[in-house]
Design an enzyme around this catalytic site. Structure first.
Site, PDB file in Angstrom:
ATOM      1  N   ASP A 132       0.846  -1.173  -0.081  1.00 62.42           N
ATOM      2  CA  ASP A 132       0.070   0.095  -0.101  1.00 62.42           C
ATOM      3  C   ASP A 132       0.724   1.200  -0.193  1.00 62.42           C
ATOM      4  OD1 ASP A 132      -2.683  -2.022   0.035  1.00 62.42           O
ATOM      5  OD2 ASP A 132      -2.514  -1.253   2.077  1.00 62.42           O
ATOM      6  N   ASP A 178      -7.337  -1.485  -4.364  1.00 64.81           N
ATOM      7  CA  ASP A 178      -8.251  -1.439  -3.609  1.00 64.81           C
ATOM      8  C   ASP A 178      -9.424  -0.478  -4.121  1.00 64.81           C
ATOM      9  OD1 ASP A 178      -7.322  -2.421  -1.373  1.00 64.81           O
ATOM     10  OD2 ASP A 178      -5.493  -1.412  -0.704  1.00 64.81           O
TER      11      ASP A 178
END
Length: 198
Positions: A132, A178
């Site tokens: 991320d 995501d």
């Protein structure tokens, strides 16, 4: 055997593949940039992942996510493979649904979810965690609140960085996968709720 009942897969399949490739490409840029120290902070007891400050509201911050999207259900060890298996089941079920979808909006939503899920699955299989890096946790529009005690203090320590200032921002670090999953989920909910069924 699943019988294909539409031709939406002709463009939805490549869209899922594009989402997957874009996700893996952006993650490769982060993994191969020494500033982020991505591999060095993977299993460190004191993570020292790097960060590039872009603006007051947006930064590139390397974070290893051992859970699902936006850090939900953190786990490692056997939990890593359970999350992998759950995601694989979702991909298989949604792929079957895609081949039978009777609306283009359903196919669009499923393509985004499938591509994003596959992107995070690859990370989980390779590293045991997901890369991320998109960080919008800085205060948006410069709006901040003092958060030294009370419920704001608890929120600052639990979700943000515990610096005593609570910024009006998004508290999670995320990636392209995501984004694709979230966009697909929003389209899918709208598709199922707003389109009148025959």
């Amino acid at each position: 055997m699943i019988q294909v009942t539409n031709r939406y897969w002709v463009w939805a399949g490549p869209l899922a593949l594009f989402s997957l490739i874009l996700d893996q490409f952006t993650k490769a840029l982060v993994l191969n940039n020494d500033v982020f120290n991505a591999r060095g902070c993977l299993f460190s007891s004191v993570p020292n992942c790097g960060k590039i400050e872009i603006s007051q509201s947006f930064d590139l911050s390397m974070v290893w996510n051992y859970g699902m999207s936006f850090g939900m259900m953190q786990s490692d060890g056997i939990g890593r493979w359970i999350l992998f298996a759950v995601t694989l089941v979702i991909v298989v079920v949604f792929s079957g649904w895609l081949l039978k979808a009777d609306r283009w909006s359903t196919a669009l939503a499923l393509a985004f979810v499938i591509g994003g899920a596959l992107g995070n699955m690859i990370d989980r299989a390779r590293f045991g965690a997901v890369v991320d890096f998109m960080d919008f946790s800085g205060p948006w529009f410069g709006i901040t609140f003092p958060a030294t005690s009370g419920p704001l203090g608890w929120l600052d320590k639990a979700i943000y960085n515990g610096d005593g200032v609570l910024g009006l921002g998004f508290p999670y670090v995320f990636n392209v996968a995501d984004m694709a999953i979230s966009l697909g989920a929003i389209i899918l909910i709208a598709d199922q709720l707003l389109v009148k069924e025959d």
